[in-house]
Design a protein around this motif. Structure first.
Motif, PDB file in Angstrom:
ATOM      1  N   ILE A 321       0.846  -1.202   0.000  1.00  0.00           N
ATOM      2  CA  ILE A 321       0.000   0.000   0.000  1.00  0.00           C
ATOM      3  C   ILE A 321       0.877   1.246   0.000  1.00  0.00           C
ATOM      4  O   ILE A 321       0.601   2.220  -0.722  1.00  0.00           O
ATOM      5  N   GLY A 322       1.960   1.244   0.799  1.00  0.00           N
ATOM      6  CA  GLY A 322       2.885   2.372   0.795  1.00  0.00           C
ATOM      7  C   GLY A 322       3.553   2.561  -0.550  1.00  0.00           C
ATOM      8  O   GLY A 322       3.719   3.685  -1.031  1.00  0.00           O
ATOM      9  N   TYR A 323       3.914   1.450  -1.182  1.00  0.00           N
ATOM     10  CA  TYR A 323       4.548   1.460  -2.502  1.00  0.00           C
ATOM     11  C   TYR A 323       3.599   2.046  -3.554  1.00  0.00           C
ATOM     12  O   TYR A 323       3.982   2.924  -4.336  1.00  0.00           O
ATOM     13  N   ILE A 324       2.352   1.578  -3.560  1.00  0.00           N
ATOM     14  CA  ILE A 324       1.354   2.087  -4.502  1.00  0.00           C
ATOM     15  C   ILE A 324       1.036   3.555  -4.217  1.00  0.00           C
ATOM     16  O   ILE A 324       0.861   4.365  -5.141  1.00  0.00           O
ATOM     17  N   PHE A 325       0.992   3.917  -2.929  1.00  0.00           N
ATOM     18  CA  PHE A 325       0.738   5.300  -2.538  1.00  0.00           C
ATOM     19  C   PHE A 325       1.791   6.234  -3.133  1.00  0.00           C
ATOM     20  O   PHE A 325       1.462   7.305  -3.674  1.00  0.00           O
ATOM     21  N   PHE A 326       3.062   5.828  -3.063  1.00  0.00           N
ATOM     22  CA  PHE A 326       4.137   6.660  -3.609  1.00  0.00           C
ATOM     23  C   PHE A 326       3.981   6.842  -5.115  1.00  0.00           C
ATOM     24  O   PHE A 326       4.061   7.968  -5.626  1.00  0.00           O
ATOM     25  N   TRP A 327       3.743   5.744  -5.833  1.00  0.00           N
ATOM     26  CA  TRP A 327       3.646   5.861  -7.293  1.00  0.00           C
ATOM     27  C   TRP A 327       2.372   6.583  -7.712  1.00  0.00           C
ATOM     28  O   TRP A 327       2.387   7.332  -8.697  1.00  0.00           O
ATOM     29  N   CYS A 328       1.289   6.419  -6.980  1.00  0.00           N
ATOM     30  CA  CYS A 328       0.066   7.182  -7.282  1.00  0.00           C
ATOM     31  C   CYS A 328       0.314   8.673  -7.110  1.00  0.00           C
ATOM     32  O   CYS A 328      -0.166   9.495  -7.910  1.00  0.00           O
ATOM     33  N   PHE A 329       1.061   9.023  -6.075  1.00  0.00           N
ATOM     34  CA  PHE A 329       1.425  10.432  -5.875  1.00  0.00           C
ATOM     35  C   PHE A 329       2.215  10.950  -7.066  1.00  0.00           C
ATOM     36  O   PHE A 329       1.958  12.053  -7.572  1.00  0.00           O
ATOM     37  N   MET A 330       3.195  10.165  -7.523  1.00  0.00           N
ATOM     38  CA  MET A 330       4.046  10.609  -8.624  1.00  0.00           C
ATOM     39  C   MET A 330       3.225  10.826  -9.896  1.00  0.00           C
ATOM     40  O   MET A 330       3.430  11.817 -10.619  1.00  0.00           O
ATOM     41  N   PHE A 331       2.307   9.936 -10.168  1.00  0.00           N
ATOM     42  CA  PHE A 331       1.494  10.093 -11.384  1.00  0.00           C
ATOM     43  C   PHE A 331       0.464  11.215 -11.232  1.00  0.00           C
ATOM     44  O   PHE A 331       0.231  11.989 -12.167  1.00  0.00           O
TER      45      PHE A 331
END
Length: 391
Positions: A321-331
Motif C-alpha cells: 500500500i505504501g509502494y502504490i501510494f508513492f507511485w500514485c502520488f508521482m502520477f
C-alpha cells in the motif's frame, strides 16, 4: 573549492560508468557523496539555510511515508538484519542522486549539462549495443556493460527525456539539435538489446507524446509515425524480431513468459498466506523455491521478475500500500502537462514502472539510481523560475 560542481560532475560520471564498471561507478558515487557533504557543510558554515522549498520537500515527505509502511515487514517478518540491509541499500542509498540534485546549490545550466551528457552517453551505448548485436549475428547484446535487463530499464527511463526534449522547441536546452540522434541511438539500443519489457516501456509513453505534441509539432510527429511504420515493417519482415514481438503475449510455449506467470500465481498464494507484513524485504525467494514453486515453472526463477510482485511478497499488503501510494502520488502530481519537465517526469515514471512490471528493476542498482538521477534533474528544472512551459 566548488564542491557543488564536483558533486554533480562526479555523480554524472558515476551514472555513466556504473554499468560498465561497478567499481568505478561506486567510487565516483562515493566521492560525489563526499563532495555533497562538504558542500552542505560549507553552506552551513556560511549561515545558509539548508531547508528545501515546499515544492521539493513534498517528495521527501511522501517517500518518508512509503518508508514507514515498509517498517512492519522489517521488524516483524523474516530476518531483521537482512531486511534492514535491503531497506537501506535499495530504498535508502539508491535515492542519493535525487537528494544531491535537490539539495546542491548550482545553476540550472549545470544541471542541464549533466543531463545532456548522461542522455548522450546512453544513446552512444545504444549504438554500441546495436553494432554488437550485428557482430554477434543477431544475438542479444549488452553494449557498454553487463546486465541485459538493467540496460533495457535504463534506456526506457532515458528515452522519454530524449524524445520530449527533441520535440519541444520552446525548451531552452544545450545541444537540442543533437537530441534526434540521441533518440535514434536509444531506439537502436532497444533493437540490439531485444528486451521485450524495454520495448513496452518505450512504447507506453507514445500515446501521451502524441496527445501533447501532434498539434504543436505536427511535422516531427509525422516523422515519428513514419519511423514507427518503418520499425513495424522491420519487425514484420525479420523472423527474429517478428517472433520476439509475437512472444510478448505468449505464455504457453514461451517459457520466459510462462514461468513468470507461474511464479506470479505462486506469489499470490504466498501473499494470501502472509498478507499483512510478508516474508521480509528480498527474503521470499528461497521460500518460494522450497515451498511454493509449481511444477509448471521450469527455470527455478531466483526472483519474481516484477518489482511490484516482489514488494507485495516481501513487505505484505502494508508495504505494498505504501509502494502504490508513492507511485500514485508521482502520477497524480505530474498528470498535467503544461510544464514540459512535469510531462517528462510522468513519462519517465510510466516507462520505469512498465519495465518493472516484468523485471525486478528496483533491485538493479544501476536502474534504480538512474531513475533517481533523472527524476532529480527533472524536478529541479520543473520548479525553477525562468524555465519554459508549454500550453
Amino acid at each position: 573549492m566548488k564542491y557543488n560542481n564536483w558533486c554533480l560532475g562526479l555523480l554524472t560520471l558515476a551514472m555513466c560508468t556504473q554499468r560498465a564498471s561497478i567499481a568505478v561507478g561506486n567510487i565516483c558515487l562515493g566521492f560525489s557523496i563526499l563532495m555533497f557533504l562538504l558542500h552542505l557543510y560549507q553552506r552551513y558554515q556560511k549561515g545558509e539555510s539548508l531547508k528545501l522549498p515546499p515544492e521539493y520537500q513534498i517528495y521527501f515527505n511522501i517517500y518518508g511515508i512509503f518508508m514507514l509502511f515498509l517498517l512492519p515487514s522489517v521488524f516483524f517478518a523474516g530476518d531483521i538484519v537482512i531486511s534492514f540491509k535491503y531497506l537501506i541499500g535499495i530504498f535508502g542509498y539508491r535515492i542519493m542522486p535525487f537528494v544531491m540534485l535537490l539539495y546542491t546549490e548550482c545553476d540550472n545550466k549545470y544541471i542541464k549539462r549533466c543531463l545532456l551528457i548522461f542522455v548522450a552517453y546512453i544513446a552512444f551505448d545504444g549504438v554500441v549495443t546495436f553494432v554488437e548485436m550485428l557482430i554477434k549475428n543477431g544475438a542479444r547484446a549488452g553494449g557498454l556493460g553487463d546486465g541485459l535487463l538493467r540496460h533495457a530499464s535504463i534506456m526506457a527511463t532515458v528515452f522519454p527525456v530524449a524524445l520530449i526534449l527533441w520535440l519541444d522547441d520552446r525548451i531552452v536546452f544545450p545541444g537540442k539539435r543533437y537530441f534526434i540522434l540521441f533518440v535514434i541511438g536509444i531506439i537502436l539500443g532497444f533493437g540490439g538489446n531485444q528486451s521485450r519489457s524495454g520495448w513496452l516501456g518505450g512504447i507506453s509513453i507514445l500515446p501521451f507524446v502524441f496527445y501533447k505534441y501532434f498539434s504543436l509539432q505536427s511535422k516531427k510527429m509525422w516523422a515519428i509515425l513514419l519511423l514507427l511504420c518503418c520499425l513495424a515493417g522491420i519487425i514484420y519482415t525479420s523472423p527474429k524480431y517478428h517472433h520476439r514481438f509475437q512472444s510478448i503475449a505468449n505464455i504457453t510455449t514461451d517459457r520466459s513468459n510462462g514461468d513468470r506467470v507461474e511464479a506470479w500465481k505462486s506469489a499470490w498464494k504466498m501473499v494470501l498466506d502472509k498478507p499483512l507484513i510478508g516474508y521480509g524485504i528480498n527474503q521470499g525467494h528461497q521460500i518460494y523455491l522450497n515451498q511454493y514453486r509449481s511444477k509448471a515453472e521450469t527455470q527455478g526463477l531466483s526472483h519474481f521478475h516484477s518489482s511490484h510482485v516482489e514488494v507485495a511478497v516481501g513487505t505484505g499488503l502494508i508495504g505494498f500500500i505504501g509502494y502504490i501510494f508513492f507511485w500514485c502520488f508521482m502520477f497524480w502530481k505530474h498528470r498535467k502537462f503544461e510544464n514540459t519537465y512535469i510531462m517528462m517526469i510522468f513519462c519517465v515514471c510510466l516507462a520505469f514502472n512498465i519495465v518493472g512490471s516484468f523485471d525486478y528493476t528496483i533491485d538493479l542498482f544501476a536502474s534504480f539510481t538512474t531513475l533517481w538521477f533523472v527524476l532529480g534533474s527533472l524536478v529541479r528544472l520543473a520548479y525553477s523560475k525562468g524555465e519554459v512551459s508549454i500550453k
